[in-house]
Design a protein around this motif. Structure first.
Motif, short mmCIF file in Angstrom:
data_model
loop_
_atom_site.label_atom_id
_atom_site.label_comp_id
_atom_site.label_asym_id
_atom_site.label_seq_id
_atom_site.Cartn_x
_atom_site.Cartn_y
_atom_site.Cartn_z
N SER A 16 23.58 -8.63 21.77
CA SER A 16 22.89 -9.71 22.48
C SER A 16 21.58 -10.04 21.76
O SER A 16 21.11 -9.27 20.92
CB SER A 16 22.60 -9.28 23.92
OG SER A 16 21.60 -8.28 23.93
N LYS A 17 20.99 -11.17 22.13
CA LYS A 17 19.74 -11.58 21.47
C LYS A 17 18.64 -10.55 21.71
O LYS A 17 17.85 -10.23 20.82
CB LYS A 17 19.31 -12.96 21.98
CG LYS A 17 20.23 -14.04 21.45
CD LYS A 17 19.81 -15.43 21.87
CE LYS A 17 20.73 -16.45 21.18
NZ LYS A 17 20.53 -17.80 21.66
N GLN A 77 18.67 -10.88 5.57
CA GLN A 77 19.95 -11.51 5.25
C GLN A 77 20.44 -12.28 6.47
O GLN A 77 20.93 -11.69 7.43
CB GLN A 77 20.94 -10.38 4.91
CG GLN A 77 22.05 -10.77 4.00
CD GLN A 77 22.88 -9.56 3.62
OE1 GLN A 77 22.91 -8.55 4.32
NE2 GLN A 77 23.56 -9.65 2.50
N GLU A 78 20.29 -13.60 6.42
CA GLU A 78 20.62 -14.45 7.57
C GLU A 78 22.06 -14.26 8.04
O GLU A 78 22.35 -14.19 9.22
CB GLU A 78 20.39 -15.91 7.21
CG GLU A 78 18.91 -16.32 7.20
CD GLU A 78 18.28 -16.29 8.59
OE1 GLU A 78 18.94 -16.70 9.54
OE2 GLU A 78 17.13 -15.81 8.70
N ARG A 79 22.98 -14.14 7.04
CA ARG A 79 24.39 -14.09 7.42
C ARG A 79 24.81 -12.75 8.01
O ARG A 79 25.94 -12.60 8.45
CB ARG A 79 25.27 -14.47 6.22
CG ARG A 79 25.14 -13.54 5.04
CD ARG A 79 25.88 -14.10 3.82
NE ARG A 79 25.48 -13.39 2.61
CZ ARG A 79 26.02 -12.25 2.23
NH1 ARG A 79 26.95 -11.68 2.96
NH2 ARG A 79 25.61 -11.66 1.10
N ARG A 80 23.92 -11.78 7.99
CA ARG A 80 24.24 -10.48 8.59
C ARG A 80 24.51 -10.64 10.09
O ARG A 80 25.39 -10.02 10.65
CB ARG A 80 23.08 -9.50 8.34
CG ARG A 80 23.20 -8.16 9.01
CD ARG A 80 24.31 -7.31 8.45
NE ARG A 80 24.13 -7.03 7.03
CZ ARG A 80 25.09 -6.51 6.27
NH1 ARG A 80 26.27 -6.24 6.79
NH2 ARG A 80 24.87 -6.25 5.00
N PHE A 81 23.71 -11.48 10.74
CA PHE A 81 23.90 -11.75 12.17
C PHE A 81 24.39 -13.19 12.35
O PHE A 81 23.66 -14.13 12.03
CB PHE A 81 22.57 -11.57 12.92
CG PHE A 81 22.05 -10.16 12.92
CD1 PHE A 81 22.44 -9.25 13.89
CD2 PHE A 81 21.15 -9.74 11.94
CE1 PHE A 81 21.94 -7.95 13.88
CE2 PHE A 81 20.65 -8.44 11.93
CZ PHE A 81 21.05 -7.54 12.90
N GLY A 87 25.09 -14.56 21.77
CA GLY A 87 24.43 -13.45 21.05
C GLY A 87 24.76 -13.54 19.58
O GLY A 87 24.76 -14.64 19.01
N TYR A 88 25.07 -12.42 18.99
CA TYR A 88 25.38 -12.40 17.55
C TYR A 88 26.56 -11.49 17.27
O TYR A 88 26.87 -10.58 18.03
CB TYR A 88 24.18 -11.87 16.75
CG TYR A 88 22.94 -12.72 16.87
CD1 TYR A 88 22.71 -13.77 16.00
CD2 TYR A 88 22.01 -12.45 17.87
CE1 TYR A 88 21.56 -14.55 16.12
CE2 TYR A 88 20.87 -13.22 18.01
CZ TYR A 88 20.65 -14.27 17.12
OH TYR A 88 19.53 -15.04 17.26
N ARG A 89 27.21 -11.74 16.14
CA ARG A 89 28.21 -10.83 15.59
C ARG A 89 27.54 -10.10 14.43
O ARG A 89 26.97 -10.72 13.54
CB ARG A 89 29.42 -11.61 15.04
CG ARG A 89 30.20 -12.36 16.08
CD ARG A 89 31.11 -11.41 16.85
NE ARG A 89 32.00 -12.14 17.76
CZ ARG A 89 31.70 -12.44 19.03
NH1 ARG A 89 30.55 -12.08 19.54
NH2 ARG A 89 32.57 -13.09 19.78
#
Lengths: 157, 102
Positions: A16-17, A77-81, A87-89
């Protein structure tokens, strides 16, 4: 944070955020354990294992520098989340998970050291102050993230 | 749990062994893990599996020995190998030391 997908050695977690913010705050604390805390032996004299002690301190200091460098790279690293479902993966491989466990545990143990190494079984509880509560919270939060990663490892079996 | 996680093995171990004195090469050091109230039991099991390449039951046996008896002897090794294991275990923030085998 929970495991939502596993493919061989690749894991995807939903975070989650609020958990992401918390995780990054915890990781920013790294490293916490003072080098002098690490002892190569409990009984050997400085004459016997002095060189080993020095090597241990140097090796751990070097590893922590490298971990910190990787940590900064990972956090930037932006693409990590990847944003998803409010929320996020967070995608991690087993090597990254093991590394993250190591880093989180350093923060957990380091917080414990800063707290004066409390041990409730020995009648040495945490003394509640504003400062100690901050470190106690870090210990507990790191422990929660660690349990999620360890549980994912266990499911891999 | 972590069969796919490669055990940590440094490639220069054998080379370093060649350069040691006879005393350094003898398995006269115990690698001991000591109990503490902060490391999680599952984490300790995981670290033993990664560092020694042990199957989970063996790693769990030693973790429980640490928890119940205060310590566990994990290996009896030459000085250089014991030092290597202590470095690995301490990099995971476990309370591990090398002690001369009396």
């Amino acid at each position: 944070m929970k495991l939502i997908q596993r493919d061989g050695e690749d894991f995807v977690f939903h975070i989650s955020k609020r958990e992401k913010r918390l995780l990054l705050e915890m990781l920013n604390l790294y490293p916490l354990i003072p080098t002098a805390h690490h002892r190569v032996s409990r009984t050997a004299s400085a004459k016997e294992l002095g060189e080993c002690q020095k090597l241990l301190e140097e090796a751990l200091a070097e590893r922590k520098r490298e971990n910190k460098r990787q940590l900064v790279a990972m956090l930037n690293q932006e693409r990590r989340f990847k944003e998803a479902d409010g929320g996020y993966r967070l995608a991690l491989g087993t090597v990254q998970m093991d590394w993250l466990l190591q880093v989180l545990n350093e923060i957990r143990v380091g917080s414990w050291v800063i707290l004066g190494e409390p041990d409730e079984k020995q009648g040495k509880p945490v003394k509640p102050t504003t400062e100690s509560l901050r470190h106690y919270a870090a210990m507990e939060f790191c422990g929660r993230f660690q349990m999620t990663l360890l549980d994912a490892f266990e499911r891999q079996k | 749990m972590t069969e796919t996680v490669e055990p940590v093995v440094l490639p220069d171990i054998e080379k370093r062994e060649q350069t040691g004195t006879r005393n350094d090469l003898e398995p006269g050091y115990l690698v001991i893990c000591w109990d503490d109230p902060v490391n999680l039991m599952d984490y300790v099991t995981h670290v033993f599996q990664v560092v020694f390449g042990w199957p989970r039951p063996k790693a769990k046996f030693h973790m429980l020995q640490v928890h119940n008896q205060g310590k566990s002897v994990l290996a009896r090794e030459s000085m250089e190998r014991a030092e290597h294991y202590v470095h690995q275990l301490q990099s995971y923030s476990l309370h591990a030391t090398m002690e001369r085998d009396a």
